[in-house]
Enzyme design. Structure first.
Site, PDB file in Angstrom:
ATOM      1  N   GLY A 226      -4.818   7.953  -0.508  1.00 27.30           N
ATOM      2  CA  GLY A 226      -3.585   8.483   0.058  1.00 27.30           C
ATOM      3  C   GLY A 226      -2.837   9.508  -0.779  1.00 27.30           C
TER       4      GLY A 226
ATOM      5  CD  GLU B  82       0.146   3.837  -3.658  1.00 20.81           C
ATOM      6  OE1 GLU B  82      -0.214   4.699  -2.824  1.00 20.81           O
ATOM      7  OE2 GLU B  82      -0.348   2.710  -3.696  1.00 20.81           O
TER       8      GLU B  82
ATOM      9  CG  ASP C 227       5.053  -0.906   4.659  1.00 24.52           C
ATOM     10  OD1 ASP C 227       6.144  -1.469   4.835  1.00 24.52           O
ATOM     11  OD2 ASP C 227       4.220  -0.786   5.574  1.00 24.52           O
TER      12      ASP C 227
ATOM     13  CE  LYS D 135       6.432   2.856   6.583  1.00 18.86           C
ATOM     14  NZ  LYS D 135       5.382   2.197   7.393  1.00 18.86           N
TER      15      LYS D 135
ATOM     16  CG  PHE E 275       1.697   3.709  11.150  1.00 11.41           C
ATOM     17  CD1 PHE E 275       1.383   2.853  10.111  1.00 11.41           C
ATOM     18  CD2 PHE E 275       0.772   4.683  11.521  1.00 11.41           C
ATOM     19  CE1 PHE E 275       0.166   2.949   9.442  1.00 11.41           C
ATOM     20  CE2 PHE E 275      -0.454   4.786  10.859  1.00 11.41           C
ATOM     21  CZ  PHE E 275      -0.758   3.920   9.823  1.00 11.41           C
TER      22      PHE E 275
ATOM     23  NE  ARG F   6      -7.465   8.727   3.826  1.00  8.48           N
ATOM     24  CZ  ARG F   6      -6.748   7.669   3.467  1.00  8.48           C
ATOM     25  NH1 ARG F   6      -5.505   7.832   3.044  1.00  8.48           N
ATOM     26  NH2 ARG F   6      -7.244   6.455   3.538  1.00  8.48           N
TER      27      ARG F   6
HETATM   28  P1  IMP Z   1       2.380  -2.061   1.026  1.00  4.90           P
HETATM   29  O1  IMP Z   1       1.369  -2.799   0.177  1.00  4.90           O
HETATM   30  O2  IMP Z   1       2.902  -2.909   2.154  1.00  4.90           O
HETATM   31  O3  IMP Z   1       3.482  -1.419   0.227  1.00  4.90           O
HETATM   32  O4  IMP Z   1       1.591  -0.944   1.801  1.00  4.90           O
HETATM   33  C1  IMP Z   1       1.125   0.152   1.163  1.00  4.90           C
HETATM   34  C2  IMP Z   1      -0.097   0.700   1.858  1.00  4.90           C
HETATM   35  O5  IMP Z   1      -0.092   0.506   3.272  1.00  4.90           O
HETATM   36  C3  IMP Z   1      -0.118   2.191   1.638  1.00  4.90           C
HETATM   37  O6  IMP Z   1      -0.805   2.518   0.444  1.00  4.90           O
HETATM   38  C4  IMP Z   1      -0.791   2.686   2.894  1.00  4.90           C
HETATM   39  O7  IMP Z   1      -2.184   2.686   2.710  1.00  4.90           O
HETATM   40  C5  IMP Z   1      -0.416   1.690   3.952  1.00  4.90           C
HETATM   41  N1  IMP Z   1       0.741   2.127   4.760  1.00  4.90           N
HETATM   42  C6  IMP Z   1       1.966   1.542   4.831  1.00  4.90           C
HETATM   43  N2  IMP Z   1       2.765   2.200   5.690  1.00  4.90           N
HETATM   44  C7  IMP Z   1       2.037   3.235   6.161  1.00  4.90           C
HETATM   45  C8  IMP Z   1       2.326   4.303   7.096  1.00  4.90           C
HETATM   46  O8  IMP Z   1       3.410   4.437   7.677  1.00  4.90           O
HETATM   47  N3  IMP Z   1       1.305   5.169   7.330  1.00  4.90           N
HETATM   48  C9  IMP Z   1       0.091   5.079   6.727  1.00  4.90           C
HETATM   49  N4  IMP Z   1      -0.213   4.115   5.848  1.00  4.90           N
HETATM   50  C10 IMP Z   1       0.748   3.189   5.575  1.00  4.90           C
HETATM   51 MG    MG Z   2      -2.648   4.023   0.466  1.00  6.86          MG
END
Ligand code: IMP
Ligand code: MG
Length: 180
Positions: free
Chosen positions: A50, A104, A108, A136, A157, A170
């Site tokens: 990402g 990063e 999220d 977020k 999303f 991407r």
């Molecule tokens: P976390 O572990 O919940 O913080 O999620 C992080 C990962 O979820 C990111 O590295 C993304 O790969 C994916 N992710 C979370 N939200 C989004 C979004 O809105 N679009 C695309 N990927 C997301």
């Molecule tokens: Mg990611």
């Protein structure tokens, strides 16, 4: 710039054009330039896939001498007594005593960045900070503050500029948000 796109089974509409992303990247780069001006050779660690586009644009705006490297979170997860173990693979720089900035695409819930922080802190860096393109805040479940967030968004999303929907999207230079 297309107003609407389709990726696999989902439709998305334009949310943040490339120019706005560039402004946000410049702003966060200026903060990092200020905070790290007196630090010796900081190292930026991008989390693949990402972060590839953000890393490239961010580093072009960094004005101090630095190193960069990319790592990937292993997709398999072994189990241990403490639960799931995900490993960072591809790290070849020594991080001992270094000022490390994790790059990063999006934070999220914070689960992924927590894993990265845990793994990298084992290398005894002098300091460890997080720089994310998107944050977020309403979804974030961790205590630890995120040092650098270029843009805050709600619980929607998004895709584009490195972010994917099932590995698609991407390559787009603008950010799109899911509509259905
Ligand atoms: P976390 O572990 O919940 O913080 O999620 C992080 C990962 O979820 C990111 O590295 C993304 O790969 C994916 N992710 C979370 N939200 C989004 C979004 O809105 N679009 C695309 N990927 C997301
Ligand atoms: Mg990611």
């Amino acid at each position: 710039m297309k107003e609407e796109i389709q990726l696999l089974d989902k439709k998305f509409k334009i949310m943040i054009p490339a120019e706005k992303i560039d402004e946000a990247v410049s702003k966060v780069a200026a903060q990092i330039n200020r905070d790290y001006a007196d630090k010796e050779n900081p190292v930026f660690i991008g989390i693949l896939n990402g972060s590839f586009m953000f890393m490239s644009d961010l580093l072009k705006k960094i004005e101090f001498n630095c190193e960069l490297s990319f790592v990937k979170m292993s997709s398999y997860s072994g189990t241990s007594t403490t639960g799931q173990v995900k490993e960072l693979i591809g790290l070849n720089n020594s991080l001992e005593g270094r000022h490390v900035i994790i790059v990063e695409d999006i934070v999220d819930t914070g689960v992924s960045i927590k894993h990265s922080l845990e793994q990298l802190s084992k290398h005894n860096p002098a300091s460890l900070a997080v720089c994310t393109l998107f944050f977020k805040p309403e979804a974030y479940r961790m205590e630890r503050p995120i040092e650098y967030a270029a843009m805050n968004i709600g619980n929607e999303f998004i895709v584009g500029y490195g972010l994917d929907y099932n590995q698609m999207g991407r390559n787009m230079k603008d950010i799109y948000v899911v509509t259905e």
